[in-house]
Structures are given as structure tokens and as C-alpha cells.
Design an enzyme around this catalytic site. Structure first.
Site, PDB file in Angstrom:
ATOM      1  N   HIS A 130       0.753  -1.244   0.241  1.00  0.00           N
ATOM      2  CA  HIS A 130      -0.109  -0.147   0.062  1.00  0.00           C
ATOM      3  C   HIS A 130       0.854   1.275   0.123  1.00  0.00           C
ATOM      4  CE1 HIS A 130      -3.688  -2.422   0.561  1.00  0.00           C
ATOM      5  NE2 HIS A 130      -3.343  -2.817   1.846  1.00  0.00           N
ATOM      6  N   ASP A 167      -3.368 -10.711  -1.972  1.00  0.00           N
ATOM      7  CA  ASP A 167      -3.811 -10.306  -0.657  1.00  0.00           C
ATOM      8  C   ASP A 167      -5.266  -9.835  -1.133  1.00  0.00           C
ATOM      9  OD1 ASP A 167      -4.283  -7.976   1.414  1.00  0.00           O
ATOM     10  OD2 ASP A 167      -2.453  -8.611   1.836  1.00  0.00           O
ATOM     11  N   ASP A 256      -4.827 -12.835   4.344  1.00  0.00           N
ATOM     12  CA  ASP A 256      -5.997 -12.105   4.844  1.00  0.00           C
ATOM     13  C   ASP A 256      -7.128 -12.584   4.179  1.00  0.00           C
ATOM     14  OD1 ASP A 256      -5.267 -10.490   2.820  1.00  0.00           O
ATOM     15  OD2 ASP A 256      -5.148  -8.771   4.039  1.00  0.00           O
TER      16      ASP A 256
END
Length: 380
Positions: A130, A167, A256
Site C-alpha cells: 500500500h 492479498d 488475509d
């Protein structure tokens, strides 16, 4: 095969109440070792050093690096302009050094593979996808993935890099940093940004200028399960990879999307991650001599993350693992986090009811990408 690991990875510490608990990396390394995958005949463990400023400046601005350094020494300060001091990215002492170490690990993994010293490498603590050029975001201070990819392009002369990100959160930082660069094909499969941070990663984000068509997003609805996820992965990743013909593959293997994760809404099991690992293994062997660099990423259920990364590492080294978790590791897990996987097994067996069909939303996403992106790559 090389595994990049350092005990100081755990110094990347936002505090006890934060969702990111880096002890998951230690538990993953220890589970990989407990299965015998770090024997010299299987994989070599390498100790990374922090990325130097020259490497970091290939991605991050001088002002941003200076601010991270300053706040590392004076951790009571904030810089909202740079995303530092927020609830997601609280400032802590030694922040610069901790983030630089993670970046250095991914950089070393890229160097090991680019130089031919190892055919594959995994930076277990990496995957901070990110972070932007001048801003921290989503628990990410430095974008280790972009630092590594830039070194491949600018230092090692690699012409084409395939980046695949599984992800649950959109790889917005990596996307932004290579949005106009046709040397990097970024493919991100993630939960739809209408429902999850960072609120981006839609099918119409396909790159711009010379990079148009080299950014691919596969947003999937909440509660997507194994069948739907693997349908989307198979329909998008292999055709684009074969058309692009990468010299190597870089993958971010965030855990995740697992059904136990408390921050996301996907419902994946270890079955999905093993299948993703097999597909990437096959593609790397078919297209780029097996050259494959991987990082960790997100993952906030501490007993699930080590299992996910261990099954993926086993795919990278080509060793099939028994399902019963090693007793010593279970004891360590219980001691460190106060719990163990419910069935004490590597793989998930108790699963929510799986629908046999693929929902319309997943099919629409695939069809949209076939219509807009595939023709750019000459795929009918």
C-alpha cells in the site's frame, strides 16, 4: 530456494493494540522449519540487511524518507501529509530501520533470483503493497515490492516482470508506482473496493499511456469462496502471463483472504492458497525458467497465517507436507498467542458450505477484463 528472515522483523511494531502482529512471521518461519523445509538440501535461510537510501529512493521521495527518519527518532510527532501518526500507521521508535530491513529483505530476494544464485526466493516479512512514493498507508511504510521490482528493472536489466497479488486488499501502491510502465504487468485479486480498504482496484483501472492494459484488477465480492476465487484466478492469470512472457514472477501472498481473518470478508481456505501456489509454480517453470520471488503480506488471524505461508512455501520448494502439525510448533503457538489451530492440522477441513456454481459477480468481472484488457495483449 532461499528464505529471507531476520529476528528484527518483529521490531516493525505498531503497538500491542494494532491489528498487525509481526509474531506471525516468526511462527511462519518456525512452522516451515518444523516441517524440515529449511534443511540445506531444500532451502537456504539468508539474513537480510536494511535497504540503503539509494535503493529506497528508486521508489520513495527524499522528503518522505527524511520525514520517516525524523519521526523514527522523535516518535511523538506526526505527519498526516505523509500518512504517519494515523491509527493505521502510528509512529514508533526505530520505524525507519524496521521498514528498511523489510525492504532490504525483498530487495535481496530479487537480487538472488536475478543473479541466478537462487532460482526462487521468499521474503517472508515483505509485501507492504500500500505504501506510496510519499505516503504511508495501510500499515505500510516502505513499498518493499516496488523497491525490489525497480531494482530488477534498473539494476539487473530485467525487461518484463509479472506481479501477482492475492492479498485480500487491493495492491494500490504497487499499481500506482507502475501504472504507466509496460515492463510490469500487475494483477491484483482482492475483495471489491466498495466493501474494503483501500476502496480501489476496479476493473476500469487498467493503466495509462504506454502502460495501458498492463494493470489488471480482479475485484471479488464479499464471501467469495474457493471455487469462485480459483475460477477468476485461472481465467485471468495464466492467459495474461502467457501473452506477456515475463522474465520472472513476483508475487505478494497475503493470507488475509482466509475465512478466519478478522479484517476481511473473503472465505478462502488453504485449498485456494495451495492451488494458487501450484499455478504460479507451473507458470514460472513454463515461462521463465522457474524464476519466482514471493513475499508475505496481510494476514491478521495469527494461527492461520503461518499455515497459509507454509503451504505456499512448500509449493515453491516442491515438497508435499503431511497434514498433522508438528507438536513442538503447536506448543510454541500456544505459548506465544494463547491458541492453536482448531483441528491441529496444516490444512482446513471444517469448511462453510461451498456453492458449486460461480456467482454472477465473479463471471461479470472476468468478462469485463476479457473485453477490455485481453485484446491489448492479443488474446482472443
Amino acid at each position: 530456494m532461499a528464505l529471507l528472515y531476520h529476528d528484527d522483523f518483529l521490531k516493525y511494531d505498531f503497538g500491542g493494540e494494532h491489528a498487525l502482529r509481526e509474531v506471525r512471521i516468526q511462527l511462519a518461519r518456525d512452522l516451515i522449519a518444523a516441517y524440515g523445509l529449511l534443511k540445506p538440501t531444500v532451502a537456504e535461510t539468508l539474513t537480510p540487511t536494511p535497504a540503503d537510501e539509494e535503493a529506497l529512493r528508486r521508489v520513495h521521495t527524499a522528503d518522505y524518507l527524511s520525514m520517516v527518519k525524523d519521526l523514527s527518532v522523535h516518535p511523538k510527532g506526526v505527519s498526516y501529509e505523509h500518512g504517519l501518526g494515523t491509527a493505521d500507521n502510528p509512529v514508533f521508535e526505530g520505524m525507519y530501520e524496521a521498514a528498511a530491513l523489510h525492504a532490504g529483505a525483498t530487495l535481496r530476494a530479487c537480487e538472488e533470483v536475478a543473479s541466478g544464485t537462487h532460482g526462487r526466493a521468499m521474503s517472508l516479512g515483505g509485501g507492504f503493497h500500500h505504501a506510496m512514493a510519499d505516503k504511508a498507508s495501510g500499515f505500510c511504510i516502505f513499498n518493499d515490492l516496488a523497491v525490489g521490482i525497480r531494482s530488477l528493472l534498473e539494476k539487473h536489466g530485467v525487461k518484463r516482470v509479472l506481479y501477482v497479488d492475492v492479498d485480500a486488499h487491493h495492491a494500490d501502491g504497487v499499481q500506482a508506482l507502475f501504472y504507466e510502465d509496460p515492463r510490469v504487468l500487475t494483477i491484483s485479486l482482492h475483495e471489491d473496493g466498495h466493501y474494503l480498504f483501500p476502496g480501489s482496484g476496479f476493473t476500469d483501472e487498467i493503466g495509462s499511456g504506454p502502460g495501458k492494459g498492463f494493470c489488471v484488477n480482479v475485484p471479488l465480492p464479499p464471501y467469495t469462496r474457493d471455487v469462485s476465487y480459483l475460477y477468476a484466478f485461472q481465467e485471468i492469470v495464466p492467459p495474461l502471463a502467457r501473452a506477456f512472457k515475463p522474465e520472472l514472477i513476483v508475487s505478494q501472498l497475503g493470507a488475509d483472504g482466509h475465512h478466519l481473518d478478522p479484517l476481511t470478508h473473503l472465505m478462502l481456505t488453504t485449498e485456494t492458497y495451495e492451488a494458487v501456489g501450484r499455478i504460479l509454480d507451473e507458470l514460472s517453470k513454463e515461462l521463465c525458467g522457474g524464476r519466482w520471488i514471493a513475499t508475505g503480506g496481510g494476514g491478521y488471524e495469527i494461527t492461520a497465517v503461518p499455515r497459509v505461508w507454509t503451504v505456499l512455501f512448500s509449493e515453491m520448494v516442491g515438497v508435499e507436507l503431511e497434514d498433522t502439525l508438528p507438536i513442538d510448533w503447536l506448543k510454541e503457538c500456544n505459548r506465544v498467542v494463547g491458541s492453536v489451530p482448531a483441528e491441529k492440522s496444516l490444512r482446513d477441513h471444517v469448511r462453510a458450505e461451498e456453492e458449486a456454481h460461480v456467482p454472477r459477480a465473479a463471471k461479470r468481472t472476468v468478462e469485463e477484463l476479457r473485453r477490455t484488457v485481453f485484446p491489448i495483449h492479443g488474446i482472443p
